[in-house]
Design a protein around this motif. Structure first.
Motif, short mmCIF file in Angstrom:
data_model
loop_
_atom_site.label_atom_id
_atom_site.label_comp_id
_atom_site.label_asym_id
_atom_site.label_seq_id
_atom_site.Cartn_x
_atom_site.Cartn_y
_atom_site.Cartn_z
N ARG A 1 0.83 -1.22 0.00
CA ARG A 1 0.00 0.00 0.00
C ARG A 1 0.86 1.26 0.00
NH1 ARG A 1 -2.51 -4.43 -0.48
NH2 ARG A 1 -4.63 -4.67 0.27
N GLN A 2 2.02 1.17 -0.70
CA GLN A 2 2.84 2.38 -0.87
C GLN A 2 2.19 3.31 -1.91
OE1 GLN A 2 6.56 0.46 -2.02
NE2 GLN A 2 7.45 1.02 -0.05
N CYS A 3 1.46 2.71 -2.82
CA CYS A 3 0.69 3.49 -3.80
C CYS A 3 -0.63 2.74 -4.01
CB CYS A 3 1.46 3.66 -5.11
SG CYS A 3 2.05 2.13 -5.83
N VAL A 4 -1.58 3.40 -4.66
CA VAL A 4 -2.92 2.78 -4.79
C VAL A 4 -2.91 1.73 -5.90
CG1 VAL A 4 -5.35 3.26 -5.31
CG2 VAL A 4 -4.02 4.88 -3.95
N VAL A 5 -2.34 2.10 -7.03
CA VAL A 5 -2.26 1.19 -8.18
C VAL A 5 -0.90 1.41 -8.84
CG1 VAL A 5 -4.73 0.99 -8.76
CG2 VAL A 5 -3.43 2.96 -9.59
N SER A 6 -0.57 0.53 -9.77
CA SER A 6 0.70 0.75 -10.48
C SER A 6 0.61 0.17 -11.89
CB SER A 6 1.87 0.13 -9.71
OG SER A 6 1.70 -1.27 -9.61
N LEU A 7 1.54 0.67 -12.72
CA LEU A 7 1.66 0.14 -14.08
C LEU A 7 2.86 -0.78 -14.14
CD1 LEU A 7 1.13 3.42 -16.19
CD2 LEU A 7 -0.52 1.56 -15.82
N GLY A 8 2.71 -1.86 -14.90
CA GLY A 8 3.83 -2.77 -15.13
C GLY A 8 3.85 -3.13 -16.60
N SER A 9 4.73 -4.03 -16.98
CA SER A 9 4.67 -4.55 -18.35
C SER A 9 4.75 -6.06 -18.27
CB SER A 9 5.81 -3.98 -19.20
OG SER A 9 7.05 -4.44 -18.72
#
Ligand SMILES: NC(=O)C[C@H](N)C(=O)O
Length: 543
Positions: A205-213
């Motif tokens: 929960r360091q960020c709400v969502v994230s982008l990956g590949s």
């Protein structure tokens, strides 16, 4: 999550799926019979609740950012999920701008105030983008990737760049040139890879969502290892403009969230045609949010009529017993939801791994030729061209990347092209067709997302073949270009708090909406199961 049914005996009898203590202070156990929920469950969507909080003025974007950043600063020294984090002032000035819009009565956007982590191979104009490689150390692209541009236009705040295996080549983040990320469930373990930083950051929960590949599983396997939701879209659904190319016919940008709804909302934000990527599709992007219906009870059989195919080859030898039992329990849960579940065979399944590792390395040997010290990348001094190329690459690339470039060049060379590259392309067609056939008889296919739970750091680092074998569950989906959603479905009793197991759901091309609908219902009805690692509660920062 159906709180009302949390403690019913029926729920407990089904807990082989999710038997897990919710107390942050006690150890999780598959044999726990008395679950204790010590905090209220998370909302189904942190993105939606953030918007609600901001618009109702219960808290400001600055307040929300500050509390998230406090947890991030506290946990990051242990996790090392980020390669680059701007200072708080830079991030807070973006939150202040959103607060000013709200104060003026303007709509700050559907992702307003949402902190998003971005994998380091996705270009950001205001932060370094290295792809986890020394060859690009300090590189600042002059533009934002389309996916980044889109989330920013909708009000999101990019909180930093997440750690990864160099150029996406790996399954643990140990092939990052800079640092190894720890798994939030057990810091002696890897978070998976190559998008391990993005998965760990959402899990903690360091960020709400994230982008990956995801080229061969790089979103789905780390989602499984870290107990979060990961979505690999259909090839072409999301623009690859600004994604550093690894294997262009397989690469996709994918999403991580702590719920299916958040993951789907993020996908909606980044999906759709882009004139800067000729392979991005012109297919309409449906309103995924309308798929997120609430389910009040299992009795209503909310997935009645859905045909689920459990891929037989994925629950076979070589797969950990704990993983198989979690997946079988998930299959039972589908039955309880009203689905018909049948085992299906994909005889070509085992061909996916060798075909993937020939095609991916072949494409990478071509794509990575741009890092020659002149067009891109660090440059060593040399008085003639070949030594400049050779020296820059020798110094800039890590050993896994060098090995793959060599293998790819070999597979593409005149004498071996037919035996390797061409044959692998033929296998790819066979795999595509077998998925087509299976998906004509089933609405979705299910499998584990990985044959095991998270490995110990160092366990597979010096054994590339064992590392590659761990991608068996995911690579076929990239070869077929299909969408797949991974969501946590249970725990294996290992490590200090149990280790999460991820369920993979594979759908027909461009049918992400159906995967999200089914995943959301599965998740809501998976009582008594909060996939929040212990590190979130450390340091008294309220969740
Ligand atoms: N990039 C990926 O999707 C991960 C895969 N393990 C690979 O090394 O190719």
């Amino acid at each position: 999550m159906l709180l009302s049914t949390l403690h019913t005996p029926r729920t407990l009898s089904r807990l082989s799926l999710t038997r897990h203590s919710h107390s942050y202070t006690s150890r999780a156990s598959l044999t726990d019979q008395t679950p204790t929920l010590t905090t209220s469950p998370p909302p189904h969507s942190e993105i939606l609740s953030t918007r609600q909080t901001l618009l109702s003025r219960h808290a400001s974007a600055v307040d929300l950012a500050l509390s998230r950043l406090a947890r991030l600063r506290l946990t990051e020294p242990r996790l090392r999920a980020f390669l680059h984090l701007p200072d708080d002032d830079t991030l807070l000035s973006q939150a202040r701008r959103l607060d000013a819009l709200i104060a003026a009565g303007d709509d700050p956007g559907p992702l307003a105030g949402v902190l998003v982590g971005v994998k380091d191979n996705i270009c950001t104009k205001d932060m370094p983008s290295t792809g986890g490689s020394r060859v690009l150390a300090g590189y600042r692209p002059p533009f934002d990737a389309t996916a980044v541009k889109r989330v920013r236009e909708l009000g999101a705040i990019v909180v930093g760049k997440t750690n990864m295996d160099e150029f996406g080549m790996g399954s643990t983040t140990e092939a990052s040139a800079f640092q190894v990320t720890a798994n939030p469930w057990d810091e002696s373990r890897v978070p998976g890879g190559s998008s391990g930083g993005s998965a760990a950051a959402v899990s903690a929960r360091q960020c709400v969502v994230s982008l990956g590949s995801d080229t061969g599983g790089s979103v789905r396997q780390p989602a499984s290892f870290c107990g979060v939701v990961g979505l690999k879209p259909t090839y072409g659904r999301v623009s690859r403009f600004g994604l550093m190319a690894y294997a262009s016919s397989l690469d996709t940008i994918g999403c991580f969230g702590s719920s299916v709804a958040d993951t789907g909302i993020l996908l909606h934000a980044i999906a759709g045609h882009d004139r800067f990527d000729a392979t991005s599709s012109k297919q309409d992007v449906p309103d995924f949010q309308s798929q997120f219906v609430s389910v009040s009870s299992l009795e209503s059989k909310p997935l009645k009529g859905l045909r689920v195919g459990l891929i037989r080859e994925t629950i076979d030898k070589g797969v950990d017993a704990g993983v198989i039992s979690a997946i079988r329990a998930a299959a039972m849960h589908f039955e309880e939801l009203g689905c018909s579940v049948n085992e299906v065979s994909l005889p070509s399944f085992s061909l996916g791994l060798p075909a993937y590792y020939i095609l991916a390395v072949s494409e990478s040997s071509s794509n990575l030729s741009r890092y020659d010290g002149i067009r891109y990348g660090n440059q060593v001094y040399a008085d003639e061209l070949d030594s400049l190329y050779g020296g820059s690459r020798a110094e800039g690339f890590g050993s896994e990347v060098k090995m793959r470039i060599l293998m790819g060049t070999y597979a593409l060379s005149a004498g071996y092209y037919d035996a390797y590259y061409k044959r692998a392309q033929q296998v790819r067609t066979i795999i595509r067709n077998s998925f087509k056939e299976a998906l004509s008889q089933n609405d979705i296919l299910i499998s584990p997302a990985a044959p095991s739970v998270a490995y110990k750091i160092g366990e597979k680092k010096n054994d590339p073949l064992a590392m590659y074998a761990g991608d068996i569950m995911t690579v076929n989906v990239n070869l077929a270009g299909l969408p797949a959603l991974v969501l946590p479905c249970g725990f294996v009793e290992d490590g200090p708090a149990g280790l999460p197991v991820g369920l993979q759901m594979i759908g027909a091309a461009f049918n992400e909406g159906e995967l999200l609908r089914v995943g959301h219902i599965f998740e809501q009805t998976l009582e008594n199961c909060r996939f929040v690692p212990p590190i979130v509660a450390d340091g008294d920062i309220a969740f």
